[in-house]
Scaffold this active site. Structure first.
Site, PDB file in Angstrom:
ATOM      1  N   GLU A 387       0.823  -1.209   0.000  1.00 26.19           N
ATOM      2  CA  GLU A 387       0.000   0.000   0.000  1.00 26.19           C
ATOM      3  C   GLU A 387       0.860   1.262   0.000  1.00 26.19           C
ATOM      4  OE1 GLU A 387      -3.126   0.096  -0.373  1.00 26.19           O
ATOM      5  OE2 GLU A 387      -3.840  -1.917   0.114  1.00 26.19           O
ATOM      6  N   ARG A 391       0.614   3.836  -3.222  1.00 32.31           N
ATOM      7  CA  ARG A 391      -0.011   5.126  -2.922  1.00 32.31           C
ATOM      8  C   ARG A 391       1.034   6.231  -2.746  1.00 32.31           C
ATOM      9  NH1 ARG A 391      -5.530   4.324   0.459  1.00 32.31           N
ATOM     10  NH2 ARG A 391      -5.740   2.066   0.349  1.00 32.31           N
ATOM     11  N   ASP A 519      -4.530  -9.878  -8.088  1.00 28.94           N
ATOM     12  CA  ASP A 519      -4.787  -9.052  -9.264  1.00 28.94           C
ATOM     13  C   ASP A 519      -3.590  -8.304  -9.838  1.00 28.94           C
ATOM     14  OD1 ASP A 519      -4.700  -7.528  -6.963  1.00 28.94           O
ATOM     15  OD2 ASP A 519      -6.615  -6.530  -7.253  1.00 28.94           O
ATOM     16  N   GLU A 652     -12.169   0.062 -10.315  1.00 31.88           N
ATOM     17  CA  GLU A 652     -11.698  -0.879 -11.336  1.00 31.88           C
ATOM     18  C   GLU A 652     -12.545  -0.885 -12.607  1.00 31.88           C
ATOM     19  OE1 GLU A 652      -9.676  -1.663  -7.732  1.00 31.88           O
ATOM     20  OE2 GLU A 652     -11.833  -1.573  -8.092  1.00 31.88           O
ATOM     21  N   THR A 736      -0.938   0.757 -10.336  1.00 31.17           N
ATOM     22  CA  THR A 736      -2.222   0.169  -9.944  1.00 31.17           C
ATOM     23  C   THR A 736      -3.060   1.103  -9.078  1.00 31.17           C
ATOM     24  OG1 THR A 736      -3.225  -1.909  -9.172  1.00 31.17           O
ATOM     25  CG2 THR A 736      -1.473  -0.952  -7.804  1.00 31.17           C
TER      26      THR A 736
END
Length: 778
Positions: A387, A391, A519, A652, A736
């Protein structure tokens, strides 16, 4: 066309008007509406469409339908704006006369009335807002007019209110003369040598009540000038240095019996009286006006309120909202925030490139100031490597690539250095959690000590980019070792279970999925190939991705009776008929990667992408709120049914619609995106932002706006209605978390020089970007 949206600020300042010029093509008002909704989301304001108008310039076909898209009414030309006809010569002073006279007349009528300082400030703002002058930049104001308005404002603020006349205007607290001081002392009594007791009554000398409320601030910017020492307490007043003697010598103070002694009792000093020196004035004398000017200064505040009332600036609730996004997640319903990522400012950093791309320059500069002055990664906090990378590292690198400002690169390198020890394992597969202050890496207990596939294989874009920008190859080496390790035993179908042993580098028996925890591993195999500009140096990433896409095809199932295509999840040899909304990134990934195949293969994968996108769109359309649940199950004869029914504003599906529109030019995907956008507006919008839904069937709201809503969902919606020249896909690749990173051609070989060397549990509201498949129980 000319559009005049009315912005609702508060009961005392209900409308601001501005002009927006746009073409009469259907796409333009749709795009404009998207911008307005983004404006509402970011700033927490509300556009009152019942007070908004669309004016046709010359002949505009279907003007009523175009106005309906925006939600406004159709107006007629000619019209006036700010009391002036459209097209007036702003350099002419005469056109401002009516406005200035109106302002002066209104304030003169109040001059003889009893009003406190707060009351006068409120009245000034109300009078000026009513004109309104916040938006005067549309017509540049002559300097003489600006000075006239300033003179009117200042004159009304400091004089003519019946509360002491010139005494109040000069307002010297240190003076021994004057009725003003005598009235104050007799009315409220002295608390100590320097000020009165607090003013608690709602009546009395209203101006002094305002000043007295500022006393703690005034005291911090004052010092005692010792005379005979009779007014100054030896222990408790600050008269030597920057602190009181009580603070400097608490042990001696506790032993002392004369705790209320004055300086005069300890020293034989001058015969003049002690006085208080105001440090914000050259002569040391306190005045009301100097205090007002000092505490008015925007430079004193991180996110300033626009006290200069005729300059365009963000209203107070917007500034407050911007401060909240420096927290980790916003709670719009209660108008506060939570630090769910250790105080790293995740929402603000996640939003930096969104602000930059949308041209919100002023807000971007405020955010930059926070990054420069307040962002500190030296925290005793166990951070998710995944994360934090997507981010924070990704957000900072993207902003550096867009702006060229080295501040963001330096900050990205700082946090990346703190993450690097996570890769110090025998296999090079990283641990998924690390303490940012102490560098102690580990994995969450609920994985049985294993690392997670997505958490371990979704740092390549960011760390390769960091090595390219800094010239330090250690970041690239760490993350490329992971891919080389996994490639050694890569299966024929390219599908890996979600758990990997970080010591052995082997997979553990666990689910295979393109949803949560699997994913983005597959996504980055494709995107690192694109990031390297498709050269031989990154060809092994493309080869691994194509292998994995064979495995993806093996998971495709179709429903009855509607034949919706979906991606099942595999456990051992069995397929579970379940698909996460998270897996709706796959249509965009397939469309993006189709160009690397032969024409026949490319069409096959593009067609599959379009089928899956239709399914994901129907995740939204199949619920009463038209918003998707977290996951769906597929049973014979039932097509699809929502499983976990919350919606946390995930991006998404919109992401895939963006890619499909960019790559095919089919406006159907814009229509689908527009419908999803309207569903968010209808069901998730609250006064201060957007919130998720506890249940997409009932529409019950939660109180959380995740950072990825600003970083991804709104950004992809904005780009879905933007020209392809905005972040072109042949120059940029999105990580992502939707942070665009500049494509840099690679001609190096894959780095394999040695081995060196997750999501924390949280409740549903603090769920991380890619977490969601499993609930954690202790």
């Amino acid at each position: 066309m000319i559009v005049t949206p009315g912005v609702y600020l508060s009961p005392s300042c209900s409308m601001l008007m501005t002009l927006v010029f746009c073409g009469a093509e259907e796409d333009q008002p749709k795009h404009l509406r998207v911008i307005f909704i983004l404006f509402e989301a970011v700033f927490g304001l509300h556009i009152n469409w019942s007070k908004s108008f669309v004016y046709p310039v010359n002949e505009v076909p279907e003007i009523n339908r175009l106005a309906g898209i925006l939600g406004g009414k159709v107006g007629e030309m000619p019209t006036t704006y700010l009391g002036m006809p459209l097209g007036a010569n702003s350099k002419s002073k005469n056109i401002w006369n009516t406005m200035v006279e109106k302002c002066e007349k209104k304030l003169v009528n109040w001059r003889s009335q009893y009003l406190s300082l707060d009351g006068r400030l409120t009245l000034i703002n109300s009078v000026l807002d009513a004109m309104p002058t916040y938006m005067m930049s549309l017509f540049p104001m002559p300097e003489s007019v600006l000075k006239k308005l300033e003179s009117i404002r200042r004159n009304f603020l400091w004089q003519g209110n019946g509360e002491g006349g010139k005494e109040i205007s000069s307002g010297e607290m240190g003076s021994e003369q004057g009725l003003w001081k005598d009235v104050i002392i007799s009315r409220y009594a002295m608390e100590d040598s320097w000020t009165t007791k607090e003013v608690r009554s709602p009546y009395g000398v209203g101006l002094w009540r305002t000043i007295r409320n500022l006393w703690p601030k005034i005291w911090r910017h004052s010092k005692i000038d010792i005379g005979n020492g009779r007014k100054t307490f030896f222990w408790n007043d600050v008269w030597v240095g920057q602190n009181s003697l009580t603070q400097l010598h608490p042990e001696i103070y506790n032993l002392n019996q004369q705790k209320e002694a004055t300086v005069a009792e300890a020293n034989n000093l001058d015969t003049k009286e002690d006085s208080l020196q105001w440090l914000r004035a050259n002569n040391g004398k306190f005045t009301i006006k100097s205090a007002y000017r000092h505490f008015d200064r925007p430079a004193e505040m991180l996110l300033p309120w626009p006290w200069k009332i005729w300059k365009i600036n963000v209203p107070h609730k917007v500034a407050c909202f911007t401060w909240l996004v420096a927290r980790e997640a916003c709670q719009p319903q209660t108008k506060n925030g939570v630090d769910s990522f250790g105080g790293l400012g995740a929402t603000l950093i996640d939003s930096l490139d969104t602000l930059y791309i949308m041209g919100l320059d002023e807000q971007f500069q405020r955010a930059r100031k926070w990054v420069a002055n307040s962002l500190d990664f030296n925290k005793n906090y166990d951070a998710s490597v995944f994360e934090t990378t997507i981010r924070v590292v990704g957000g900072l690198l993207s902003t550096y690539d867009l702006s060229g400002d080295k501040l963001f690169l330096d900050k990205a390198q700082d946090i990346a250095d703190r993450l690097l020890p996570a890769w110090n394992t025998e296999s090079g597969i990283p641990y998924n959690i690390i303490n940012l202050a102490h560098g102690n890496p580990h994995n969450p207990g609920w994985t049985g000590g294993d690392s997670i596939l997505a958490d371990s294989g979704t740092e390549q874009l960011e760390f390769i980019a960091l090595s390219q920008r800094t010239g330090d190859r250690k970041y690239q080496q760490k993350v490329e070792n992971v891919i080389l390790e996994l490639n050694r035993t890569f299966p024929d179908d390219g599908l890996l279970p979600i758990y990997i042993n970080p010591h052995k580098g082997t997979t553990s028996y666990s689910a295979i999925t393109f949803g949560a925890m699997g994913d983005s591993f597959y996504e980055y195999l494709l995107k690192v190939w694109i990031q390297g500009n498709r050269t031989a140096a990154v060809s092994h990433y493309r080869k691994m991705w194509e292998t994995s896409m064979k495995g993806l095809v093996s998971l495709v199932r179709r429903t009855t009776p509607s034949s919706f295509a979906y991606l099942g999840e595999k456990m051992g040899s069995s397929i579970n008929d379940k698909m996460d909304e998270l897996a709706c990134f796959a249509p965009g990934m397939l469309a993006l990667g189709s160009s690397g195949y032969s024409p026949d293969e490319a069409q096959k994968f593009l067609s599959l992408a379009e089928e899956l996108a239709w399914t994901c769109y129907n995740f939204y359309q199949s619920t009463p709120t038209k918003l998707a649940g977290e996951n769906y199950f597929f049973n014979d004869g039932q097509d699809m049914s929502v499983g976990t029914s919350w919606n946390i504003l995930r991006p998404e599906t919109v992401e895939s619609l963006f890619y499909l529109w960019r790559l095919t030019g089919n406006k159907t995907y814009q229509e689908w995106g527009w419908n999803i956008f309207q569903a968010f507006e209808k069901n998730s919008r609250v006064e201060s932002g957007y919130v998720g839904l506890k249940d997409v069937n009932t529409g019950v709201k939660d109180n959380m706006m995740q950072s990825f809503f600003l970083a991804e969902t709104l950004k992809y919606l904005y780009l879905l209605f933007s020209p392809s020249s905005v972040i072109p896909l042949d120059e940029w690749v999105f990580n992502t978390e939707a942070h665009p990173i500049k494509i840099v051609t690679r001609n190096d070989r894959a780095v394999s020089s040695g081995r060196s060397g997750g999501s924390q549990e949280s409740d549903r509201q603090l769920r991380t970007r890619k977490e969601g498949r499993f609930r954690v129980h202790h």
